[in-house]
Design an enzyme around this catalytic site. Structure first.
Site, PDB file in Angstrom:
ATOM      1  CE  LYS A 164      -4.169  -2.041   1.925  1.00 17.50           C
ATOM      2  NZ  LYS A 164      -3.711  -3.313   2.525  1.00 17.50           N
TER       3      LYS A 164
HETATM    4  P1  BMP Z   1      -8.586 -11.103   6.690  1.00 12.99           P
HETATM    5  O1  BMP Z   1      -9.317 -11.972   5.661  1.00 12.99           O
HETATM    6  O2  BMP Z   1      -7.842 -11.912   7.704  1.00 12.99           O
HETATM    7  O3  BMP Z   1      -9.475 -10.052   7.296  1.00 12.99           O
HETATM    8  O4  BMP Z   1      -7.419 -10.342   5.891  1.00 12.99           O
HETATM    9  C1  BMP Z   1      -7.685  -9.412   4.887  1.00 12.99           C
HETATM   10  C2  BMP Z   1      -6.410  -8.970   4.201  1.00 12.99           C
HETATM   11  O5  BMP Z   1      -6.741  -8.070   3.143  1.00 12.99           O
HETATM   12  C3  BMP Z   1      -5.412  -8.250   5.092  1.00 12.99           C
HETATM   13  O6  BMP Z   1      -4.105  -8.628   4.679  1.00 12.99           O
HETATM   14  C4  BMP Z   1      -5.647  -6.773   4.801  1.00 12.99           C
HETATM   15  O7  BMP Z   1      -4.465  -6.007   4.907  1.00 12.99           O
HETATM   16  C5  BMP Z   1      -6.128  -6.797   3.351  1.00 12.99           C
HETATM   17  N1  BMP Z   1      -7.100  -5.731   2.993  1.00 12.99           N
HETATM   18  C6  BMP Z   1      -8.338  -5.620   3.611  1.00 12.99           C
HETATM   19  O8  BMP Z   1      -8.675  -6.401   4.496  1.00 12.99           O
HETATM   20  N2  BMP Z   1      -9.200  -4.621   3.205  1.00 12.99           N
HETATM   21  C7  BMP Z   1      -8.904  -3.730   2.235  1.00 12.99           C
HETATM   22  O9  BMP Z   1      -9.730  -2.894   1.901  1.00 12.99           O
HETATM   23  C8  BMP Z   1      -7.649  -3.842   1.603  1.00 12.99           C
HETATM   24  C9  BMP Z   1      -6.762  -4.850   1.982  1.00 12.99           C
HETATM   25  O10 BMP Z   1      -5.608  -4.971   1.368  1.00 12.99           O
END
Ligand code: BMP
Length: 260
Positions: free
Chosen positions: A93
């Site tokens: 990011k």
């Molecule tokens: P999780 O499924 O455990 O919540 O992880 C989601 C992943 O996607 C994390 O690595 C987070 O940084 C990324 N992410 C997100 O959740 N929402 C966004 O809008 C953008 C992301 O990159």
């Protein structure tokens, strides 16, 4: 429009080499699953990558959370990605001025541009970020996913910002692989890929503002091409079974979407 088009047809319209590769991997492995390997231990990341490799099209890292990071982590990770045919994706990011982004992308201990085919960037600082990623030393084959929306509750991103991000994308067709978003923002531009995080079969969120939707909903209703799943897999009792399940459910949803 892209929602009804098979990935292989869309790959012919893509201009970015990593998008073309991704469309090919998605079609041949029948998976739209991107694993968010948000683990802080190198060995655990490598083991997970090896085990779920057959079921994913991309492995997304936050390399700066790895507590025992050593450059030696990279080669085995690249080997696993090659053997199981998936793409390495660093969710950095980037959001600074171009000159700083160029250094963050190619220098320091992580040297992201030498191993990650894909990176994420905020559009906040405008075109300089994309110019920097485009011109920095590193792998020839590179692609950027620009954030147009987030899954975070209370995000400050508004409609104007989202629209401006899409406009910026259009100026870099050979560099931008796709858009990170929650809604079907673009129906034309079938060469671009919609990446949607915040995907989980159950649970409504976490206590830090993450908002989840189900695989069916994001693919069929919201236009996701690739779904990012982290804790739905990493925190499952059996991550390999969970990865297979997410892969199957996501692929069925995609097939349903393109069905006439
Ligand atoms: P999780 O499924 O455990 O919540 O992880 C989601 C992943 O996607 C994390 O690595 C987070 O940084 C990324 N992410 C997100 O959740 N929402 C966004 O809008 C953008 C992301 O990159």
């Amino acid at each position: 429009n892209r929602f009804k088009m098979p990935f292989l047809d869309r790959s012919k319209l893509a201009k970015n080499p990593v998008s073309i590769k991704l469309f090919g991997i998605m079609s041949s492995k029948q998976t739209t699953l991107c694993l968010a390997a948000d683990l802080t231990d190198s060995t655990k990341i490598l083991n997970l990558a090896e085990q779920v490799g057959p079921y994913i099209c991309a492995l997304k890292t936050h390399i700066d959370i790895v507590e025992d990071f050593h450059p030696n982590l990279i080669q085995p990770l690249k080997d696993i990605a090659k053997r199981h045919n998936f793409v390495l994706f660093e969710d950095r990011k980037f959001a600074d001025i171009g000159n700083t982004v160029e250094m963050q992308y190619s220098k320091g201990i992580y040297q992201i541009s030498s191993w990650a085919s894909l990176v994420t960037a905020h559009s906040l600082t405008g075109k300089g970020v994309l110019d920097a990623i485009k011109g920095a030393p590193g792998n020839e084959e590179r692609g950027v996913f620009l954030l147009a929306e987030t899954s975070a509750a209370g995000s400050l991103i508004n409609d104007t910002y989202t629209k401006a991000t899409l406009k910026l994308t259009a100026d870099y067709p050979d560099l931008v692989s796709g858009i990170v978003c929650q809604n079907p923002l673009f129906s034309d531009s079938p060469g671009l890929i919609q990446l949607t995080p915040g995907v989980k079969l159950e649970s409504k969120g976490d206590n830090l503002g993450q908002q989840y939707n189900t695989p069916d909903y994001v693919v069929i209703e919201k236009g996701a091409d690739i779904a990012v799943v982290g804790r739905g897999i990493t925190e499952a009792a059996d991550p390999v079974t969970a990865a297979k399940l997410y892969r199957d459910v996501l692929w069925k949803a995609y097939e349903k979407r393109i069905e006439n």
